[in-house]
Design an enzyme around this catalytic site. Structure first.
Site, mmCIF file in Angstrom:
data_model
loop_
_atom_site.group_PDB
_atom_site.id
_atom_site.type_symbol
_atom_site.label_atom_id
_atom_site.label_comp_id
_atom_site.label_asym_id
_atom_site.label_seq_id
_atom_site.Cartn_x
_atom_site.Cartn_y
_atom_site.Cartn_z
ATOM 1 N N THR A 40 0.820 -1.220 0.000
ATOM 2 C CA THR A 40 0.000 0.000 0.000
ATOM 3 C C THR A 40 0.852 1.267 0.000
ATOM 4 O OG1 THR A 40 -1.662 -1.236 1.226
ATOM 5 C CG2 THR A 40 -1.882 1.159 1.230
ATOM 6 N N ILE A 41 1.777 1.363 0.920
ATOM 7 C CA ILE A 41 2.597 2.574 1.017
ATOM 8 C C ILE A 41 3.742 2.519 0.005
ATOM 9 C CG2 ILE A 41 4.072 3.951 2.552
ATOM 10 C CD1 ILE A 41 1.041 3.978 3.316
ATOM 11 N N GLY A 92 4.627 2.141 11.458
ATOM 12 C CA GLY A 92 4.411 0.850 12.109
ATOM 13 C C GLY A 92 5.607 0.379 12.913
ATOM 14 N N CYS A 116 -0.174 7.506 9.565
ATOM 15 C CA CYS A 116 -1.142 8.350 8.844
ATOM 16 C C CYS A 116 -1.881 9.289 9.792
ATOM 17 C CB CYS A 116 -2.118 7.477 8.068
ATOM 18 S SG CYS A 116 -2.822 6.119 9.020
ATOM 19 N N ASN A 117 -2.431 8.762 10.884
ATOM 20 C CA ASN A 117 -3.176 9.620 11.809
ATOM 21 C C ASN A 117 -2.270 10.655 12.453
ATOM 22 O OD1 ASN A 117 -6.016 8.906 11.881
ATOM 23 N ND2 ASN A 117 -5.319 6.870 12.510
ATOM 24 N N ARG A 148 -10.702 4.070 10.233
ATOM 25 C CA ARG A 148 -11.160 3.070 9.266
ATOM 26 C C ARG A 148 -10.707 1.684 9.735
ATOM 27 N NH1 ARG A 148 -6.717 1.240 9.323
ATOM 28 N NH2 ARG A 148 -5.014 1.441 7.835
ATOM 29 N N HIS A 153 -1.717 7.473 19.521
ATOM 30 C CA HIS A 153 -1.456 8.617 18.636
ATOM 31 C C HIS A 153 -0.894 9.833 19.381
ATOM 32 C CE1 HIS A 153 -4.671 6.037 17.058
ATOM 33 N NE2 HIS A 153 -3.971 6.124 15.933
ATOM 34 N N ALA A 154 -1.371 10.053 20.620
ATOM 35 C CA ALA A 154 -0.879 11.230 21.372
ATOM 36 C C ALA A 154 0.616 11.106 21.646
ATOM 37 C CB ALA A 154 -1.668 11.408 22.667
ATOM 38 N N HIS A 210 -9.842 7.968 7.647
ATOM 39 C CA HIS A 210 -10.059 8.239 9.072
ATOM 40 C C HIS A 210 -10.715 9.614 9.196
ATOM 41 C CE1 HIS A 210 -7.156 5.054 10.090
ATOM 42 N NE2 HIS A 210 -6.221 5.665 9.406
ATOM 43 N N GLN A 268 -5.665 7.342 4.748
ATOM 44 C CA GLN A 268 -4.594 6.552 5.355
ATOM 45 C C GLN A 268 -3.605 5.998 4.339
ATOM 46 O OE1 GLN A 268 -7.756 5.523 5.113
ATOM 47 N NE2 GLN A 268 -7.729 3.523 4.114
HETATM 48 P P1 NAD Z 1 1.365 -3.702 3.122
HETATM 49 O O1 NAD Z 1 1.149 -4.995 3.797
HETATM 50 O O2 NAD Z 1 0.308 -3.158 2.244
HETATM 51 O O3 NAD Z 1 2.708 -3.756 2.278
HETATM 52 C C1 NAD Z 1 3.913 -4.298 2.777
HETATM 53 C C2 NAD Z 1 4.679 -4.912 1.621
HETATM 54 O O4 NAD Z 1 5.957 -5.362 2.098
HETATM 55 C C3 NAD Z 1 3.993 -6.113 0.983
HETATM 56 O O5 NAD Z 1 4.096 -5.969 -0.421
HETATM 57 C C4 NAD Z 1 4.826 -7.309 1.466
HETATM 58 O O6 NAD Z 1 4.818 -8.353 0.516
HETATM 59 C C5 NAD Z 1 6.185 -6.689 1.572
HETATM 60 N N1 NAD Z 1 7.122 -7.350 2.487
HETATM 61 C C6 NAD Z 1 6.842 -8.068 3.600
HETATM 62 N N2 NAD Z 1 7.996 -8.467 4.196
HETATM 63 C C7 NAD Z 1 9.006 -8.005 3.437
HETATM 64 C C8 NAD Z 1 10.425 -8.108 3.503
HETATM 65 N N3 NAD Z 1 11.023 -8.728 4.523
HETATM 66 N N4 NAD Z 1 11.162 -7.498 2.547
HETATM 67 C C9 NAD Z 1 10.581 -6.837 1.528
HETATM 68 N N5 NAD Z 1 9.226 -6.715 1.409
HETATM 69 C C10 NAD Z 1 8.469 -7.290 2.342
HETATM 70 O O7 NAD Z 1 1.720 -2.662 4.305
HETATM 71 P P2 NAD Z 1 1.504 -1.099 4.283
HETATM 72 O O8 NAD Z 1 0.087 -0.805 4.642
HETATM 73 O O9 NAD Z 1 2.072 -0.522 3.035
HETATM 74 O O10 NAD Z 1 2.358 -0.665 5.557
HETATM 75 C C11 NAD Z 1 3.757 -0.485 5.470
HETATM 76 C C12 NAD Z 1 4.197 0.424 6.608
HETATM 77 O O11 NAD Z 1 3.541 1.695 6.454
HETATM 78 C C13 NAD Z 1 3.814 -0.071 8.009
HETATM 79 O O12 NAD Z 1 4.805 0.365 8.922
HETATM 80 C C14 NAD Z 1 2.514 0.672 8.288
HETATM 81 O O13 NAD Z 1 2.238 0.832 9.664
HETATM 82 C C15 NAD Z 1 2.816 2.010 7.630
HETATM 83 N N6 NAD Z 1 1.613 2.774 7.257
HETATM 84 C C16 NAD Z 1 0.535 2.164 6.684
HETATM 85 C C17 NAD Z 1 -0.589 2.915 6.372
HETATM 86 C C18 NAD Z 1 -1.803 2.275 5.777
HETATM 87 O O14 NAD Z 1 -2.905 2.760 6.029
HETATM 88 N N7 NAD Z 1 -1.711 1.243 4.991
HETATM 89 C C19 NAD Z 1 -0.600 4.288 6.595
HETATM 90 C C20 NAD Z 1 0.556 4.903 7.135
HETATM 91 C C21 NAD Z 1 1.656 4.127 7.469
#
Ligand code: NAD
Length: 339
Positions: free
Chosen positions: A12-13, A111, A141-142, A169, A194-195, A220, A302
């Site tokens: 996602t990110i 995370g 994100c938050n 969400r 979050h705080a 959110h 997010q």
């Molecule tokens: P995600 O699960 O959508 O994506 C993670 C990716 O990393 C996947 O493609 C997975 O296959 C890959 N992966 C797993 N282990 C791996 C490894 N050892 N080496 C290389 N790739 C690997 O997760 P996300 O939602 O993108 O979240 C990533 C980070 O961003 C987390 O720290 C999360 O807390 C933070 N974050 C997420 C959001 C959100 O809403 N999705 C928002 C802000 C921050």
């Protein structure tokens, strides 16, 4: 010479950050990494991003799925100046040793616990703190949404107290196994995480947050109650302060945006990639002032809000831009966040 950026974790990110890096005039995307073949790995290949195999992944599995891979992450790390780690919560920390061995500057996501990095980061709030650093954590994100808003109000009025209820969400749209489907779940932790996370950026901010999870995937929504130090002249003045800041979208009454679905429809209508909304979203009608007491709603997308912050973190760490305004100007133009 452009700064060479690798993105470890293409979910996602990561896929959003990779696209954003590829649009910057002063950066080069040297590769992205995934652990297993998938439609997202296919997307990387279609976009011409060199695809590397990370974690426990096996090169032969990618080849069997018809995906051309450039190698393993160890090879990708050799080609980069900076790695953006966008692997799942708490996985990023496991890569610290490899990043150090490859002499890479590393950016982690929200995370990870704050001590994974030298500093937690938000471009509007504390760009200078990340200048020259080797490890930076972009807050969640938050928290990004909160500290952007704090930055605006603190500068203009001072903040004596900040209370926020976060209506969260339940899952990202792609997270098929998460819920709830039919429940409102209070988080029994006071304050919610979050705080203290916001205090990693503003240590002296008197803030308390509570959180509730609801069955939506779209965004959110924060309900903020802020005690300002100096009284604003009017709601219009507060609204103008948000509008004049980068990374805020304030809807008017006549826009008839009633809630988060229309916010994302607005983003899609304006051609935003993936329908993303990388700005904090406020409503003129959702801002109320009573002396120094300010109430306002803000919605946070997010999946995308942290993307511009990752780009600015790269500039701060590598000296590509002298200050926050200079970096934000380049980032936001490249991402279509300003004309
Ligand atoms: P995600 O699960 O959508 O994506 C993670 C990716 O990393 C996947 O493609 C997975 O296959 C890959 N992966 C797993 N282990 C791996 C490894 N050892 N080496 C290389 N790739 C690997 O997760 P996300 O939602 O993108 O979240 C990533 C980070 O961003 C987390 O720290 C999360 O807390 C933070 N974050 C997420 C959001 C959100 O809403 N999705 C928002 C802000 C921050």
């Amino acid at each position: 010479m452009p700064v060479r950026v690798a993105v470890n974790g293409f979910g996602t990110i990561g896929k959003r950050v990779a696209d954003a890096v590829s649009k910057q005039p002063d950066m080069q995307l040297v590769g992205v990494a995934k652990t297993r073949p998938s439609f997202e790995a296919q997307l990387a290949v279609e976009r011409g991003y060199p695809l590397y195999v990370g974690g426990e992944g096996r090169v032969e599995d990618f080849r069997a799925a018809g995906l051309a891979v450039a190698g393993t992450t160890d090879e990708m790390f050799q080609k980069a100046d900076v790695v953006v780690d966008a692997t799942p919560d708490k996985v990023g920390r496991q890569h610290l040793g490899k990043y150090d061995a490859a002499k890479l500057r590393a950016i982690f996501q929200g995370g990870e616990a704050p001590d994974v990095a030298e500093v937690s980061f938000n471009a509007l709030a504390n760009y200078d703190a990340a200048v020259g650093k080797r490890r930076v954590r972009v807050v969640s994100c938050n928290t990004t949404g909160i500290v952007r808003a704090v930055s605006v109000l603190r500068r203009q009025y001072g903040v004596d107290r900040w209370d926020a209820t976060l209506i969260r969400r339940a899952a990202d749209p792609t997270e098929v196994h998460k819920g709830p489907v039919n429940a409102i779940l209070p988080t029994f932790r006071f304050p919610s995480h979050h705080a203290p996370d916001a205090q990693t950026i503003f240590p002296d901010l008197p803030i308390s947050t509570t959180a509730v999870v609801v069955p939506t995937t779209l965004m959110h929504l924060h309900v903020n109650h802020v005690k300002l130090h100096r009284p604003p002249a009017s709601v219009a003045e507060v609204v103008a302060a948000f509008r004049e800041s980068p990374r805020f979208q304030v809807f008017r009454s006549t826009d008839h945006v009633e809630g988060t679905p229309q916010v994302l429809e607005f983003a899609r209508d304006h051609g935003a990639a993936r329908g993303d909304m990388m700005k904090n979203v406020l409503w003129e009608d959702g801002v109320h002032l009573s002396g120094t007491e300010l109430f306002f709603f803000q919605a946070i997308h997010q999946e995308s809000i942290v993307v511009p912050e990752n780009i600015d973190a790269i500039r701060a760490m590598t000296g590509l831009a002298p200050n926050a305004n200079a970096s934000i100007a380049v980032t936001d133009l490249a991402l279509g966040l300003r004309p």
